[in-house]
Design a protein around this motif. Structure first.
Motif, PDB file in Angstrom:
ATOM      1  N   LEU A 267      13.415   1.176  10.350  1.00  0.00           N
ATOM      2  CA  LEU A 267      14.266   0.086   9.887  1.00  0.00           C
ATOM      3  C   LEU A 267      14.478  -0.968  10.967  1.00  0.00           C
ATOM      4  N   THR A 268      14.813  -0.525  12.172  1.00  0.00           N
ATOM      5  CA  THR A 268      15.137  -1.473  13.238  1.00  0.00           C
ATOM      6  C   THR A 268      13.956  -2.383  13.552  1.00  0.00           C
ATOM      7  N   GLU A 269      12.780  -1.808  13.729  1.00  0.00           N
ATOM      8  CA  GLU A 269      11.620  -2.623  14.079  1.00  0.00           C
ATOM      9  C   GLU A 269      11.210  -3.538  12.936  1.00  0.00           C
ATOM     10  N   SER A 270      11.381  -3.089  11.713  1.00  0.00           N
ATOM     11  CA  SER A 270      11.001  -3.925  10.574  1.00  0.00           C
ATOM     12  C   SER A 270      11.940  -5.115  10.422  1.00  0.00           C
ATOM     13  N   PHE A 271      13.254  -4.887  10.530  1.00  0.00           N
ATOM     14  CA  PHE A 271      14.218  -5.967  10.334  1.00  0.00           C
ATOM     15  C   PHE A 271      14.247  -6.937  11.514  1.00  0.00           C
ATOM     16  N   PHE A 272      13.936  -6.458  12.709  1.00  0.00           N
ATOM     17  CA  PHE A 272      13.974  -7.336  13.876  1.00  0.00           C
ATOM     18  C   PHE A 272      12.598  -7.863  14.271  1.00  0.00           C
ATOM     19  N   ASP A 283       4.341  -1.373   7.671  1.00  0.00           N
ATOM     20  CA  ASP A 283       3.307  -2.309   7.220  1.00  0.00           C
ATOM     21  C   ASP A 283       2.136  -1.573   6.583  1.00  0.00           C
ATOM     22  N   ALA A 284       1.788  -0.409   7.138  1.00  0.00           N
ATOM     23  CA  ALA A 284       0.679   0.365   6.576  1.00  0.00           C
ATOM     24  C   ALA A 284       1.026   0.903   5.200  1.00  0.00           C
ATOM     25  N   ILE A 285       2.265   1.323   5.013  1.00  0.00           N
ATOM     26  CA  ILE A 285       2.689   1.821   3.701  1.00  0.00           C
ATOM     27  C   ILE A 285       2.666   0.694   2.677  1.00  0.00           C
ATOM     28  N   GLN A 286       3.161  -0.469   3.063  1.00  0.00           N
ATOM     29  CA  GLN A 286       3.174  -1.606   2.147  1.00  0.00           C
ATOM     30  C   GLN A 286       1.764  -2.074   1.811  1.00  0.00           C
ATOM     31  N   GLN A 288      -0.757  -0.131   1.793  1.00  0.00           N
ATOM     32  CA  GLN A 288      -1.463   1.036   1.279  1.00  0.00           C
ATOM     33  C   GLN A 288      -2.667   1.397   2.157  1.00  0.00           C
ATOM     34  N   ASP A 289      -2.430   1.291   3.474  1.00  0.00           N
ATOM     35  CA  ASP A 289      -3.457   1.642   4.455  1.00  0.00           C
ATOM     36  C   ASP A 289      -3.321   3.137   4.753  1.00  0.00           C
ATOM     37  N   PHE A 290      -4.073   3.939   4.027  1.00  0.00           N
ATOM     38  CA  PHE A 290      -3.922   5.384   4.104  1.00  0.00           C
ATOM     39  C   PHE A 290      -4.368   5.947   5.454  1.00  0.00           C
ATOM     40  N   ALA A 291      -5.313   5.299   6.110  1.00  0.00           N
ATOM     41  CA  ALA A 291      -5.785   5.793   7.397  1.00  0.00           C
ATOM     42  C   ALA A 291      -4.680   5.738   8.445  1.00  0.00           C
ATOM     43  N   VAL A 292      -3.924   4.657   8.477  1.00  0.00           N
ATOM     44  CA  VAL A 292      -2.835   4.506   9.447  1.00  0.00           C
ATOM     45  C   VAL A 292      -1.710   5.488   9.132  1.00  0.00           C
ATOM     46  N   VAL A 293      -1.329   5.587   7.867  1.00  0.00           N
ATOM     47  CA  VAL A 293      -0.241   6.495   7.487  1.00  0.00           C
ATOM     48  C   VAL A 293      -0.612   7.930   7.824  1.00  0.00           C
ATOM     49  N   ARG A 294      -1.842   8.306   7.542  1.00  0.00           N
ATOM     50  CA  ARG A 294      -2.297   9.674   7.832  1.00  0.00           C
ATOM     51  C   ARG A 294      -2.237   9.946   9.336  1.00  0.00           C
ATOM     52  N   ALA A 295      -2.655   8.991  10.154  1.00  0.00           N
ATOM     53  CA  ALA A 295      -2.627   9.159  11.600  1.00  0.00           C
ATOM     54  C   ALA A 295      -1.197   9.263  12.121  1.00  0.00           C
ATOM     55  N   MET A 296      -0.292   8.452  11.587  1.00  0.00           N
ATOM     56  CA  MET A 296       1.096   8.478  12.049  1.00  0.00           C
ATOM     57  C   MET A 296       1.782   9.782  11.671  1.00  0.00           C
ATOM     58  N   VAL A 297       1.461  10.328  10.501  1.00  0.00           N
ATOM     59  CA  VAL A 297       2.030  11.619  10.094  1.00  0.00           C
ATOM     60  C   VAL A 297       1.567  12.723  11.034  1.00  0.00           C
ATOM     61  N   PHE A 298       0.307  12.689  11.395  1.00  0.00           N
ATOM     62  CA  PHE A 298      -0.233  13.727  12.288  1.00  0.00           C
ATOM     63  C   PHE A 298       0.382  13.608  13.680  1.00  0.00           C
ATOM     64  N   VAL A 299       0.469  12.404  14.220  1.00  0.00           N
ATOM     65  CA  VAL A 299       1.058  12.210  15.547  1.00  0.00           C
ATOM     66  C   VAL A 299       2.527  12.621  15.544  1.00  0.00           C
ATOM     67  N   GLY A 300       3.242  12.297  14.463  1.00  0.00           N
ATOM     68  CA  GLY A 300       4.637  12.705  14.367  1.00  0.00           C
ATOM     69  C   GLY A 300       4.796  14.215  14.384  1.00  0.00           C
ATOM     70  N   SER A 301       3.895  14.931  13.732  1.00  0.00           N
ATOM     71  CA  SER A 301       3.946  16.400  13.732  1.00  0.00           C
ATOM     72  C   SER A 301       3.703  16.967  15.125  1.00  0.00           C
ATOM     73  N   VAL A 302       2.718  16.399  15.834  1.00  0.00           N
ATOM     74  CA  VAL A 302       2.425  16.862  17.192  1.00  0.00           C
ATOM     75  C   VAL A 302       3.616  16.640  18.114  1.00  0.00           C
TER      76      VAL A 302
END
Length: 325
Positions: A267-272, A283-286, A288-302
């Protein structure tokens, strides 16, 4: 300690594999490559030729798990699962839909995310722990009562309200800071003051109330009564004994948050308008860039698993009685 770390890392591997499989199923089984092509092409009656061309350009025209037309290891490697999921374990995140390298984008955006997250984390921790200590020190008084009421009120307000209200008051009315954007070098501080301030204020209610509960639980224990019986002052008891022994439950929630600082605040980075990892994910979700979303989910898990390991290690630093075989 070394053997313990090795065991924890081995335990983490099945978790990462499970997260990877679930993510792959959501992106390529529930939502098939044909569906992804239709969403990206943005037309209702897209031709089969256009879908096939879009899939071929991005490597989605291969079989999911097994390629019977290939030979040898190619039956496994020439699949969507290997090219899009297995390569994540070696840090190969591929390219986004716009052709940019995802790894390079993540490295470039990590700086702005940390520039907001680290000051917010440090200042927020200092402020909330100090306020919680003060409320616990003056427990059962009017200050404690109204402090808890204020914390509950602040908890009840959405973080989005703090963001919009802060932008309107400090950026639009008083014009003290820019309403959004990001600068380069030392000029970046003007764009970071307001997001950091809002991040600290938004977390005061919940964190202060939580830390106050921890301190009050420690105050009622036997070692505190023993310290008072020895004639130690209440201030010494709180800062020398209560605070030290309360660090373990505090670290449980604090250290886990540290790796997530690299992921940024959505939220903070998007609004500011901060070009960090949080806004990159939104931005990737909006888009529909599935490659970026998939990478961010994996990095978040690690990062989350690393946070749990750091939490266990930090226990030994604040309490020498804890040792891992």
């Amino acid at each position: 300690m070394f053997a313990y770390l090795v065991r924890r890392l081995l335990y983490a591997l099945p978790i990462l594999i499970g997260v990877n499989l679930i993510t792959f199923a959501l992106f390529f089984v529930v939502n098939t490559p044909d569906d992804m092509a239709r969403l990206q092409l943005g037309v209702k009656r897209v031709t089969p030729e256009a879908i096939a061309e879009w899939k071929a350009a991005r490597g989605y025209d291969q079989p999911l798990f097994f390629n019977p037309e290939a030979r040898g290891l190619g039956t496994v490697t020439q699949t969507i699962f290997f090219s899009k999921s297995v390569r994540l374990f070696v840090g190969d995140f591929g390219r986004a839909e716009d052709g940019r390298d995802i790894t390079r984008e993540m490295l470039n955006r990590m700086g702005p995310s940390l520039a907001i997250a680290l000051p917010t984390f440090v200042l927020g921790l200092l402020v909330t722990v100090s306020l919680a200590l003060m409320l616990a020190f003056f427990r059962a008084t009017a200050l404690d009562l109204w402090g808890v009421v204020l914390c509950v009120a602040m908890m009840s307000v959405s973080g989005l309200f703090y963001i919009i209200g802060g932008q309107y008051l400090f950026a639009k009315v008083f014009r003290l800071v820019p309403i959004s954007g990001y600068g380069v070098g030392l000029d970046a501080w003007r764009f970071l003051v307001l997001p950091v301030l809002i991040g600290v204020v938004a977390g005061i209610g919940a964190s202060t109330r939580w830390y106050r509960t921890i301190f009050l639980e420690e105050v009622g224990k036997d070692y505190v009564r023993t310290a008072r019986a020895k004639g130690l002052s209440e201030t010494w008891v709180f800062f020398r004994h209560v605070l030290k022994n309360a660090l373990i439950p505090i670290l449980t929630g604090v250290v886990v948050v540290i790796p997530s600082l690299f992921m940024g605040s959505l939220l903070t980075e998007s609004f500011f308008g901060i070009p960090g990892l949080g806004s990159y994910t939104i931005d990737a979700i909006q888009a529909q860039d599935f490659a970026v979303v998939r990478a961010m989910v994996f990095v978040g898990s690690v990062l989350y698993i690393l946070g749990l390991i750091l939490t266990d290690i930090s226990y030994t630093l604040v309490d020498p009685r804890i040792r891992f075989a």
